[in-house]
Write an enzyme that holds these catalytic residues in place. Sequence first.
Site, short mmCIF file in Angstrom:
data_model
loop_
_atom_site.label_atom_id
_atom_site.label_comp_id
_atom_site.label_asym_id
_atom_site.label_seq_id
_atom_site.Cartn_x
_atom_site.Cartn_y
_atom_site.Cartn_z
N ASP A 67 4.24 -2.10 0.03
CA ASP A 67 4.61 -1.92 -1.38
C ASP A 67 5.97 -1.23 -1.48
O ASP A 67 6.79 -1.56 -2.36
CB ASP A 67 3.54 -1.09 -2.10
CG ASP A 67 3.86 -0.87 -3.56
OD1 ASP A 67 4.54 -1.73 -4.17
OD2 ASP A 67 3.44 0.16 -4.12
N ASP A 92 8.80 -3.99 -0.44
CA ASP A 92 9.12 -5.20 -1.21
C ASP A 92 10.20 -4.96 -2.26
O ASP A 92 11.06 -5.82 -2.50
CB ASP A 92 7.87 -5.83 -1.83
CG ASP A 92 7.21 -4.93 -2.88
OD1 ASP A 92 7.67 -3.79 -3.08
OD2 ASP A 92 6.22 -5.38 -3.49
N ARG A 133 15.92 -5.94 -4.06
CA ARG A 133 17.27 -5.52 -4.45
C ARG A 133 18.30 -5.94 -3.39
O ARG A 133 19.40 -6.40 -3.73
CB ARG A 133 17.29 -4.00 -4.64
CG ARG A 133 16.54 -3.53 -5.88
CD ARG A 133 16.71 -2.03 -6.09
NE ARG A 133 16.03 -1.25 -5.07
CZ ARG A 133 14.75 -0.87 -5.14
NH1 ARG A 133 14.02 -1.22 -6.18
NH2 ARG A 133 14.21 -0.14 -4.18
N ASP A 154 3.55 -7.18 -8.00
CA ASP A 154 3.63 -5.80 -7.56
C ASP A 154 2.72 -4.90 -8.37
O ASP A 154 1.94 -4.11 -7.83
CB ASP A 154 5.09 -5.32 -7.66
CG ASP A 154 5.25 -3.88 -7.17
OD1 ASP A 154 4.96 -3.63 -6.00
OD2 ASP A 154 5.68 -3.03 -7.97
N ASP A 179 -1.00 -3.30 -7.02
CA ASP A 179 -1.18 -1.84 -7.08
C ASP A 179 -2.45 -1.49 -7.81
O ASP A 179 -3.26 -0.68 -7.35
CB ASP A 179 0.02 -1.19 -7.80
CG ASP A 179 1.27 -1.16 -6.95
OD1 ASP A 179 1.16 -1.38 -5.73
OD2 ASP A 179 2.35 -0.92 -7.51
#
Length: 214
Positions: A46, A49, A54, A67, A71
Site C-alpha cells: 500500500d 503503490d 507518482r 487503494d 484499505d
Amino acid sequence: MAENIFLFIPNIVDYLRVITAFISFYYLPTDPWSASFWYLLSGLLDAIDGHLARMLDQGSKLGAMLDMLIDRCATMCLMAALCHFYPKYMLFFQFSMALDITSHWFHVQSSLMKGGESHKKLDLSANPILKHYYHNRIILFVMCSANELFFCMLYLTYFTPGPTLLGIGLFQAILYISAPLSFIKAGISILQLIAASKNIALIDQSDREARKTK
C-alpha cells in the site's frame, strides 16, 4: 493505441495487495505469525503503490478507488476476526467498521460530486482538520499506521503479549501507544462524515435551486 489502465504498475501492485490480504485472512484463525506477515506485506505494498503512481505518472481514478477499497476491506476483515476473538467487544468493532466504511464512502462520493480526483485531495474550503490530515503525508501516514497497529496488536496479544521488555510485552506496549491515535483517527472519521454530508447537502441545494430557476 489507448493505454490499458488495468495494467498500470500501481494497479498491478493493488492486485497483489488483494492476494496477500486474502492469504493473511486464511491464516487469521490459527497462525498469527503467518497472518501478520502477509497482512503487513499487504500494508507495505500500500505504501509502495502511491509512490509508483507518482514516479511513473500512472495515477488513475481506478487506482484511487482500488487503494481506498482495499484499505477499507482489509481493516474490516481484520476487525471481523477480532469480533470472534473478543466477542465482549463486538459492538465496538461493529461500530468501528460501520464508521470507517460510511465516512470514507461519503467522503469519496462528495469528492467525485465536486470534481475531486481523489478522496485525499480536498479544496481549501474543507474542514481545516481534514485538510491538514489529508494534505500532510506525515500526519496521514502516522495516523493510518497507528490505527492499523492498534487492531493488529489487539489480534497478536490475543495469542501472546510478545517479548517482555521492562516488565511488559512488546505487543502490549505497542497496543497502548497506538490506542490513543486510533481513537483520534475515529474522531477524524466522524468529522469526515459530517463534512462530506454537508458538502453533499450543499450540492443538493444548488441542484434544486438550479432546477427552480429554469
